[in-house]
Design an enzyme around this catalytic site. Sequence first.
Site, mmCIF file in Angstrom:
data_model
loop_
_atom_site.group_PDB
_atom_site.id
_atom_site.type_symbol
_atom_site.label_atom_id
_atom_site.label_comp_id
_atom_site.label_asym_id
_atom_site.label_seq_id
_atom_site.Cartn_x
_atom_site.Cartn_y
_atom_site.Cartn_z
ATOM 1 C CG ASN A 114 40.235 28.228 45.512
ATOM 2 O OD1 ASN A 114 39.816 28.485 46.729
ATOM 3 N ND2 ASN A 114 39.247 28.126 44.655
ATOM 4 C CG HIS A 141 36.353 29.889 41.095
ATOM 5 N ND1 HIS A 141 35.647 28.880 41.142
ATOM 6 C CD2 HIS A 141 37.995 29.235 41.304
ATOM 7 C CE1 HIS A 141 36.313 27.594 41.073
ATOM 8 N NE2 HIS A 141 37.638 27.959 40.993
#
Length: 260
Positions: free
Chosen positions: A6, A96
Amino acid sequence: MLIAGNWKMNTDLPEGRALAQVVADRISTNPQSFDGVDFLVCPPFVHLPTVVDAVEGAPVAVGAQDVHAEDEGAYTSDVSAPMLTSVGCDYVILGHSERRKYYDETDAEVNAKVKQAKAHDLVPIVCVGETLEQRKAGDAEAVVRRQVDGTLEGVSIGSSEGLVLAYEPVWAIGTGESAEPEQAQEMHAVIRSDLAERFGADVADGVPLLYGGSMKPHNAHGLLSQTDIDGGLIGSASLTADSFLGIAEEAVAVLAGEEG
């Protein structure tokens, strides 16, 4: 094991292209060195077409960092699932903790995005995790179960394909701190149990559960050795090929039964 990077809001376009190319080239040059490891990179939206081109022909999937819950409309700055699939995305990160913290995303909003992703054959990586205050209060398990239940409400999966969950203790993200392997395993087991109640044990056993709290090459072996940890959602360590692939090498060592 799935090793996913990420990139968050990092790298400009030339840097992103170069990073993706180095990762793809090193994996493609000696794929036997990474047997048993699946790779995924999730760059910023503006990099996606470039990164898809950079990893073409390499065993590296590309994902996005978020998606809107609608196909189209007057949603300035948002990105839709059809847009993502049109540029070659296979995965999308949802829920997230940074989205929850800075944009006040709720479980219900994440749930809508999960359904949208699945409707367009994007594999959602659904993130869950507790804050330090919640852990100290003894609420970690309840918080994570509530997030799993809320984000997957009404979601149907007939097999383990098409869903990934990532446990990210909020207190470990971007801090350099990491959960001890036993702490991480405890929470992953909670998630696996919750999935088994929802989808059945066979499906739950096949859903990849990633650890996502400051995993680095030096601590990856201990974390990836745990029974219910099937890979990592890597933040800062995914921004250099050496550290990202270093974690993958630790995953290979775990799969081979080597001691850390």
